[in-house]
Design a protein around this motif. Sequence first.
Motif, mmCIF file in Angstrom:
data_model
loop_
_atom_site.group_PDB
_atom_site.id
_atom_site.type_symbol
_atom_site.label_atom_id
_atom_site.label_comp_id
_atom_site.label_asym_id
_atom_site.label_seq_id
_atom_site.Cartn_x
_atom_site.Cartn_y
_atom_site.Cartn_z
ATOM 1 N N UNK A 130 0.829 -1.207 0.000
ATOM 2 C CA UNK A 130 0.000 0.000 0.000
ATOM 3 C C UNK A 130 0.858 1.249 0.000
ATOM 4 N N UNK A 131 0.253 2.343 -0.487
ATOM 5 C CA UNK A 131 0.917 3.643 -0.515
ATOM 6 C C UNK A 131 -0.092 4.715 -0.132
ATOM 7 N N UNK A 132 0.391 5.769 0.502
ATOM 8 C CA UNK A 132 -0.483 6.898 0.827
ATOM 9 C C UNK A 132 -0.741 7.769 -0.397
ATOM 10 N N UNK A 133 0.039 7.600 -1.442
ATOM 11 C CA UNK A 133 -0.148 8.366 -2.684
ATOM 12 C C UNK A 133 -1.224 7.693 -3.544
ATOM 13 N N UNK A 134 -1.929 8.501 -4.311
ATOM 14 C CA UNK A 134 -2.984 7.971 -5.177
ATOM 15 C C UNK A 134 -2.380 7.342 -6.435
ATOM 16 N N UNK A 135 -3.200 6.570 -7.129
ATOM 17 C CA UNK A 135 -2.779 5.975 -8.398
ATOM 18 C C UNK A 135 -2.316 7.068 -9.354
ATOM 19 N N UNK A 136 -3.095 8.132 -9.475
ATOM 20 C CA UNK A 136 -2.765 9.227 -10.402
ATOM 21 C C UNK A 136 -1.436 9.885 -10.040
ATOM 22 N N UNK A 137 -1.186 10.082 -8.758
ATOM 23 C CA UNK A 137 0.064 10.701 -8.322
ATOM 24 C C UNK A 137 1.264 9.814 -8.641
ATOM 25 N N UNK A 138 1.142 8.518 -8.381
ATOM 26 C CA UNK A 138 2.259 7.605 -8.647
ATOM 27 C C UNK A 138 2.517 7.514 -10.152
ATOM 28 N N UNK A 139 1.461 7.411 -10.917
ATOM 29 C CA UNK A 139 1.602 7.354 -12.373
ATOM 30 C C UNK A 139 2.285 8.627 -12.881
ATOM 31 N N UNK A 140 1.910 9.785 -12.349
ATOM 32 C CA UNK A 140 2.556 11.045 -12.723
ATOM 33 C C UNK A 140 4.043 10.991 -12.382
ATOM 34 N N UNK A 141 4.374 10.519 -11.175
ATOM 35 C CA UNK A 141 5.785 10.443 -10.771
ATOM 36 C C UNK A 141 6.570 9.549 -11.716
ATOM 37 N N UNK A 142 5.988 8.418 -12.097
ATOM 38 C CA UNK A 142 6.677 7.496 -13.001
ATOM 39 C C UNK A 142 6.984 8.137 -14.350
ATOM 40 N N UNK A 143 6.264 9.173 -14.728
ATOM 41 C CA UNK A 143 6.495 9.829 -16.021
ATOM 42 C C UNK A 143 7.493 10.982 -15.929
ATOM 43 N N UNK A 144 8.027 11.241 -14.736
ATOM 44 C CA UNK A 144 8.933 12.362 -14.505
ATOM 45 C C UNK A 144 10.388 11.908 -14.376
#
Length: 169
Positions: free
Chosen positions: A12-26
């Motif tokens: 589990x993560x405290x970050x949302x799916x959208x936030x993690x996906x955004x991070x992966x693109x950076x």
Amino acid sequence: MTVPRSVDFRVESSASVEQIYWAFSEEDYWLARMAHFGGFGKLDSLSVAEDGTVTVVVLHDLQPDGLPKTFAKFFPRNWQVVQDETWRPADGGVVQGEVAIATRGAPGSGRGIALLAPAANGSELRCNATVEFKVPLVGGKIEGMIGRLMVPQFAVIQRFTAKWIAENA
């Protein structure tokens, strides 16, 4: 002959799916992640396709020094691990991932299928991974060791990712 070892886990993560996906693109995320975890990696490529698919390749130059002596003898003095990840948005607010690990100079590999899904307090990464180390007699032990390390390792990466997002979003 060894039989690949399969490992299923959830983190589990405290970050949302959208936030993690955004991070992966950076690119900055990947550079910070590699620096945080010892600086062994080099970002070889990062691309975001028109359909939103994120593909990243990281090259890790490693030393077998930290491995138990029984296992270290199967690794060359300098060896490289190629980490190839693909993340794509899917229906229902989830992100599907494929991760492949290939070693250059050692007889091991790994592959995983992941699903990053919404959870009550952020998100949950569900993964089915297969680890294979083609060495008679000790290959299964090495696969077992790697399998046992996966869950805590991914939990640490998820915590790093949530912290990076909080500091950089």
